[in-house]
Design an enzyme around this catalytic site. Structure first.
Site, short mmCIF file in Angstrom:
data_model
loop_
_atom_site.label_atom_id
_atom_site.label_comp_id
_atom_site.label_asym_id
_atom_site.label_seq_id
_atom_site.Cartn_x
_atom_site.Cartn_y
_atom_site.Cartn_z
N SER A 1 0.83 -1.19 0.00
CA SER A 1 0.00 0.00 0.00
C SER A 1 0.88 1.26 0.00
CB SER A 1 -0.96 -0.05 1.19
OG SER A 1 -2.03 0.83 1.02
N ASP B 1 -9.66 -6.42 -3.65
CA ASP B 1 -9.16 -5.24 -2.93
C ASP B 1 -10.16 -4.10 -3.03
OD1 ASP B 1 -7.74 -3.07 -1.91
OD2 ASP B 1 -5.85 -3.72 -2.79
N HIS C 1 -7.30 -6.20 0.54
CA HIS C 1 -6.16 -5.28 0.49
C HIS C 1 -4.92 -5.81 1.21
CE1 HIS C 1 -4.32 -1.44 -0.22
NE2 HIS C 1 -4.15 -1.18 1.08
#
Length: 296
Positions: free
Chosen positions: A95, A229, A257
């Site tokens: 991320s 996600d 995610h």
């Protein structure tokens, strides 16, 4: 697995380290910490030295007023590795950590043997509305209420709220809950706001590395994504991988995610296979200069 600590530039930096062998660096996402990697660190440590820092403003590291840009985070990773005796390795970022990993490969290519981006930011405009909303004026006043102990203890209410945002029960919900909880700390909350506003605005992600992905062609690169996600679309990974010659793209069908949390065994298997099947990059200044001049 215990935290270690070191003081860099006057600030305490916490990190986890385990194993022996070639280096793997694991970089967490926004509001996260090295704890997010605990399911994969032990199996990876059987073959590798694994270092997972808490970025400044996160986890057990210091939360000073200061620079929370991607460049500052990348410099902090470089300084930490140098201080604890590691020169170069496979850089894995999740991320926000994916953006940091790309920035590190751009700023310090000689440190990066391989690049692995996990549900990475910085590869497209779209991002979950929750993060866009957190960049709006006044979010500094709302976040303390959302992250208060009283609200977080209302487990059903918070679970329902996150569920309505598209987060399913399981690792995604657990990690987002942990992230919300961290914002009860005023220093962590300020770091979150400064970091987020540097990379996201109300319209989506501000930072986009796709115009520089050609620089990664000398570095073995793999992108990993959860097909479900809800935070950053899997299409960002597919499109980005097409811009990097030799890029490997892997998805986890049942993951959101946090694929390293949803499917840790498969994550470790794929990462080890990627490392075993590629040669570490050795990018020198002449290589980098040539790439910049050619534009890929």
């Amino acid at each position: 697995m215990e935290h270690e600590e070191i003081t860099l530039h006057g600030h305490s930096v916490s990190y986890r380290r385990a194993g022996w062998g070639p280096l793997i660096v694991l970089i967490h996402g926004i509001t996260g910490s090295s704890e997010t990697w605990e399911d994969v660190m032990e199996p990876l440590a059987e073959k590798y030295t694994v270092v997972a820092p808490d970025l400044l403003g996160h986890g057990a590291s210091a939360k000073p007023r200061g620079d929370y840009s991607l460049g500052a985070y990348a410099s902090g990773i470089r300084d930490l590795l140098g201080a604890i005796g590691h020169d170069r390795g496979t850089i894995v970022g999740h991320s926000l950590g994916g953006g940091v990993a790309m920035q590190m490969a751009y700023q310090f290519p000689e440190r990066c043997e391989r690049l692995v981006l996990v549900s990475s930011g910085g590869l497209g405009r779209e991002v979950h509305a929750m993060l866009r909303a957190a960049t709006l004026p006044g979010s500094e006043l709302v976040l303390p209420m959302l992250a208060s102990s009283r609200v977080l203890n209302a487990t059903t209410a918070v679970g329902d709220f996150l569920g309505r945002l598209g987060l399913r029960a399981g690792p995604d919900l657990e990690e987002m809950w942990r992230g919300f909880s961290s914002l009860n700390d005023v220093g962590a909350r300020a770091a979150f706001i400064h970091t987020l506003r540097g990379i996201v605005d109300p319209g989506g992600q501000r930072v986009n590395a796709t115009d520089r992905l050609y620089l990664a062609q000398r570095v073995p690169t793999m992108l990993l994504w959860g097909e479900r996600d809800p935070i950053i679309p899997v299409e960002h990974g597919r499109a980005a991988c097409e811009l990097i010659p030799g890029c490997r793209f892997e998805t986890f069908p049942d993951a959101g995610h946090f694929p390293h949390r949803t499917a840790p065994r498969e994550f470790v298997r794929v990462l080890e296979d990627f490392i075993d099947s590629t040669e570490p990059a050795e990018v020198n200044e002449d290589d980098f200069r040539e790439l910049l001049r050619s534009g890929g």
